[in-house]
Scaffold this active site. Structure first.
Site, PDB file in Angstrom:
ATOM      1  N   LYS A  17       0.842  -1.205   0.000  1.00  9.87           N
ATOM      2  CA  LYS A  17       0.000   0.000   0.000  1.00  9.87           C
ATOM      3  C   LYS A  17       0.878   1.257   0.000  1.00  9.87           C
ATOM      4  CE  LYS A  17      -3.825  -2.443   2.184  1.00  9.87           C
ATOM      5  NZ  LYS A  17      -4.614  -2.767   3.378  1.00  9.87           N
ATOM      6  N   GLN A  66      -4.896  -1.874   9.558  1.00 11.67           N
ATOM      7  CA  GLN A  66      -4.775  -3.170   8.893  1.00 11.67           C
ATOM      8  C   GLN A  66      -5.384  -4.267   9.772  1.00 11.67           C
ATOM      9  OE1 GLN A  66      -3.714  -3.532   5.755  1.00 11.67           O
ATOM     10  NE2 GLN A  66      -4.031  -5.735   5.787  1.00 11.67           N
ATOM     11  N   ASP A 108     -10.736   2.671   3.862  1.00 11.37           N
ATOM     12  CA  ASP A 108     -11.111   1.283   3.553  1.00 11.37           C
ATOM     13  C   ASP A 108     -12.596   1.147   3.227  1.00 11.37           C
ATOM     14  OD1 ASP A 108      -9.085  -0.657   3.514  1.00 11.37           O
ATOM     15  OD2 ASP A 108      -8.871  -0.605   5.693  1.00 11.37           O
TER      16      ASP A 108
END
Ligand code: GUN
Length: 289
Positions: free
Chosen positions: A53, A97, A120
């Site tokens: 990422k 995460q 997200d």
């Protein structure tokens, strides 16, 4: 002959589009988009996801920050960090995460993120907006799959689509997007308690395999001419790769591909599109203010 849906190539095209937008932002003297990622512990998959990422951010010209915690961090300290990022004017979007250690509630953590910075697209507000068709941050993998469908011109209207798996981050949201006006598919979600699962899958025009079980979808479950998206990415030890690991999909590619009209490979199919979606959401977040 089947066609490969090349997620790697499409993701690279989208990164170029985003990089051009970043150049424009810079030329106008505005602040470049900034994504932060919180990583708890040292889970190998999570480490490599976050590293990718960050690499993607660098490629398109975003600023990025990784905030690391040991896996014995308390839920309270993690929630305090989230409050701090919510208030940080320099951070446009951030992610935590997953998975998190067992003593930390993932739901509490997701709910603590400011929906406006939820890169997200996991916060209940953003999920709710998606369900009723409002604009917002889409969850990464569902966005990636629908973008591949659009860019490859795959017909979905009136076609039967079977989604295998009902997770909050893939199966359930992708089933909602595909049934919405514009996509217009007739969607069935199957899962571990579904009766006659093979029979149902074998009637699908479009299969989305997102159950996390390597090689689950076999040739006899796939109708001739079906379109198959393989979301599976189980990391297994391998002597054949430099890293010592390889990714295995939920679809038995060798036997299934010859029956398909289109199929995504693993790696290089859905995965790169999942990554690019985070960039898209960060760009939207940066443009909001
Ligand atoms: N773990 C596996 N996939 C994801 C993802 O898309 N976002 C976050 N935050 N964690 C994950």
């Amino acid at each position: 002959m089947y066609k490969i849906i090349d997620g790697k190539k499409v993701a690279s095209e989208i990164r170029k589009e985003i990089a051009e937008e970043v150049l424009k932002i810079k030329k106008e003297g505005k602040k470049v988009p900034h994504l932060a990622a919180i990583l708890v512990g040292t889970n190998g998959s999570s480490e490599s996801y976050v590293a990718n990422k960050i690499k993607d951010c660098e490629e398109v010209g975003f600023k990025s920050t990784v905030i690391r915690f040991r896996d014995d961090i308390s839920e309270k300290v993690l929630l305090e960090k989230i409050t701090e990022l919510n208030a940080d004017q320099d951070v446009d979007g951030f992610i935590v995460q997953l998975p998190l250690p067992e003593h930390i509630s993932e739901n509490k953590v997701i709910e603590a993120i400011d929906p406006a910075k939820d890169a997200d697209g996991f916060h209940p507000v953003n999920i709710g907006r998606m369900v009723i068709g409002l604009t917002g941050y889409l969850p990464a993998t569902p966005y990636g799959i629908t973008e591949l469908i659009k860019r490859y011109g795959i017909e979905t209207a009136g076609r039967s689509c079977v989604v295998i798996g009902r997770s909050n981050i893939v199966g359930r949201p992708v089933s909602i997007l595909l049934s919405q006006k514009g996509m217009d598919a007739t969607v069935t979600v199957v899962h571990s308690r579904t009766k006659d699962i093979k029979e149902i899958i074998s009637q699908a025009d479009i299969i989305i395999a997102a159950l996390g079980s390597p090689g689950f979808v076999k040739a006899e479950m796939v109708k001739n001419g079906a379109v198959v998206f393989d979301v599976g990415a189980t990391r297994i030890v391998s002597k054949d790769t430099k890293s010592g690991f390889k990714l295995v999909g939920d679809v038995d590619f060798e036997s299934v591909a010859p029956r398909c009209s289109y199929i995504t490979p693993v790696p290089g199919g859905v995965g790169p599109m999942t990554r690019v979606s985070l960039l898209r959401n960060t760009l939207i977040a940066a443009k909001r203010d």
